[in-house]
Design an enzyme around this catalytic site. Structure first.
Site, short mmCIF file in Angstrom:
data_model
loop_
_atom_site.label_atom_id
_atom_site.label_comp_id
_atom_site.label_asym_id
_atom_site.label_seq_id
_atom_site.Cartn_x
_atom_site.Cartn_y
_atom_site.Cartn_z
N THR A 1 123.88 21.55 12.52
CA THR A 1 125.30 21.47 12.87
C THR A 1 125.43 21.79 14.15
OG1 THR A 1 126.23 21.68 10.58
CG2 THR A 1 127.79 21.75 12.36
N LYS B 1 128.78 12.57 9.70
CA LYS B 1 128.02 13.54 8.40
C LYS B 1 128.34 12.65 7.41
CE LYS B 1 126.61 17.49 6.17
NZ LYS B 1 125.32 18.29 6.67
N THR C 1 128.40 17.89 1.19
CA THR C 1 128.55 18.63 -0.17
C THR C 1 129.18 19.80 0.06
OG1 THR C 1 126.19 19.52 -0.02
CG2 THR C 1 126.50 17.29 -1.20
N GLU D 1 124.42 13.60 11.22
CA GLU D 1 123.82 14.85 10.55
C GLU D 1 123.54 14.70 9.12
OE1 GLU D 1 125.77 18.72 10.93
OE2 GLU D 1 124.23 19.44 9.45
N GLY D 2 122.32 14.87 8.76
CA GLY D 2 121.84 14.77 7.28
C GLY D 2 122.30 15.96 6.72
N ALA D 3 122.08 15.79 5.21
CA ALA D 3 122.14 17.06 4.33
C ALA D 3 120.93 17.66 3.93
CB ALA D 3 123.01 16.47 3.07
N GLY D 4 120.91 18.72 4.12
CA GLY D 4 119.48 19.42 3.91
C GLY D 4 118.22 18.79 4.77
N1 LIG Z 1 120.66 30.19 17.45
C1 LIG Z 1 121.40 30.74 16.47
N2 LIG Z 1 122.06 32.08 16.67
C2 LIG Z 1 123.02 32.52 16.03
N3 LIG Z 1 123.44 31.90 14.77
C3 LIG Z 1 122.97 30.64 14.57
C4 LIG Z 1 122.02 29.92 15.45
N4 LIG Z 1 121.84 28.83 14.79
C5 LIG Z 1 122.65 28.61 13.65
N5 LIG Z 1 123.44 29.70 13.64
C6 LIG Z 1 124.28 30.09 12.40
O1 LIG Z 1 123.52 29.93 11.32
C7 LIG Z 1 124.28 29.19 10.28
C8 LIG Z 1 123.69 27.78 9.92
O2 LIG Z 1 123.60 26.99 11.00
P1 LIG Z 1 124.20 25.62 10.74
O3 LIG Z 1 125.27 25.35 10.24
O4 LIG Z 1 123.95 24.67 12.01
O5 LIG Z 1 122.82 24.91 9.81
P2 LIG Z 1 122.87 23.83 9.04
O6 LIG Z 1 121.48 23.26 9.22
O7 LIG Z 1 123.57 22.66 9.74
O8 LIG Z 1 123.31 23.85 7.58
P3 LIG Z 1 123.57 22.81 6.41
O9 LIG Z 1 122.27 22.37 5.79
O10 LIG Z 1 124.51 23.47 5.66
O11 LIG Z 1 124.15 21.61 7.10
C9 LIG Z 1 125.63 29.13 11.02
O12 LIG Z 1 126.62 30.13 10.49
C10 LIG Z 1 125.33 29.17 12.32
O13 LIG Z 1 126.49 29.36 13.16
MG LIG Z 2 125.09 21.45 8.93
#
Ligand SMILES: Nc1ncnc2c1ncn2[C@@H]1O[C@H](COP(=O)(O)OP(=O)(O)OP(=O)(O)O)[C@@H](O)[C@H]1O
Ligand SMILES: [Mg+2]
Length: 203
Positions: A16, A32, A36, A97-100
């Site tokens: 994200t 997205k 979920t 954006e995909g899931a997982g």
């Molecule tokens: N470089 C970074 N520095 C600090 N925090 C980060 C960084 N990258 C991601 N995070 C934090 O880590 C958490 C997970 O990031 P993010 O939501 O982007 O992951 P995701 O892959 O989209 O997760 P999901 O599978 O739930 O969609 C969030 O709280 C985000 O703010």
């Molecule tokens: Mg995400």
């Protein structure tokens, strides 16, 4: 359709954040397809917070349970139909954006990678930078290659690790497009302040 599909080596790897960063810099729109865990903060809510000017398209499927889409759907006595995951019509590039990750089930036969293969958007793989990432990233790239999904490259998230970067580029045969350092806070001004991507949105 122009844009990218942002996947990751895992859940919570930074898809994200990377989507917000790309959409902000490319004046793109965000979608997205499957959300979920909709009871909690949704990824669309996060994008709205991190990149408020990015137009957001409604999810095709929203499910309450914070589980894999196939399982979350089962809990709601429903089934996700791949053909119902039609991207929104847009003039601007679309960041999807995909899931997982790639091998996350959507229903009893289809995986996220099947959705990627259908959409045919170049894929950006978000990977952690630290220990364990070589294995997860190379397996993800291998699966995408096998399905002939177009690959743009990898974005590494976390403390820079030149050895892991080099191994991913060498064995994975793809560029590491960017490295995002650990951020003290993840908010709108921090996302806007990140250096813009050194790669452009594929035509
Ligand atoms: N470089 C970074 N520095 C600090 N925090 C980060 C960084 N990258 C991601 N995070 C934090 O880590 C958490 C997970 O990031 P993010 O939501 O982007 O992951 P995701 O892959 O989209 O997760 P999901 O599978 O739930 O969609 C969030 O709280 C985000 O703010
Ligand atoms: Mg995400």
């Amino acid at each position: 359709m122009r844009g990218v599909f942002v996947t990751g080596t895992d859940t919570g790897v930074g898809k994200t954040l990377v989507s917000a960063w790309l959409a902000h810099n490319w004046q793109a729109e965000y979608w997205k397809p499957i959300q979920t865990g909709a009871g909690e903060d949704s990824d669309a809510d996060t994008i709205a917070r991190l990149a408020p000017q990015v137009p957001i398209h409604p999810c095709a499927v929203t499910l309450q349970a914070p589980l894999s889409p196939h399982e979350a759907a089962k809990r709601e006595r429903t089934r996700i139909d791949l053909s119902a995951l039609t991207p929104p019509a847009t003039q601007a590039p679309l960041v999807v954006e995909g899931a997982g990750g790639v091998m996350v089930p959507i229903n009893e036969v289809a995986l996220m990678i099947d959705l990627m293969a259908r959409l045919r958007l170049p894929v950006v793989v978000v990977a952690r930078s630290g220990l364990g990432t070589i294995n997860h990233t190379l397996m993800t790239l291998e699966m995408l290659r096998r399905r002939q999904v177009p690959l743009l490259g990898v974005v590494m998230n976390g403390q820079k690790n030149p050895g892991n970067r080099q191994a991913i580029e060498h064995f994975g045969g793809v560029p590491v497009l960017a490295e995002i350092q650990p951020l003290l806070a993840v908010n709108q001004s921090v996302v806007a302040g990140l250096p813009p991507p050194a790669f452009s949105c594929p035509p």
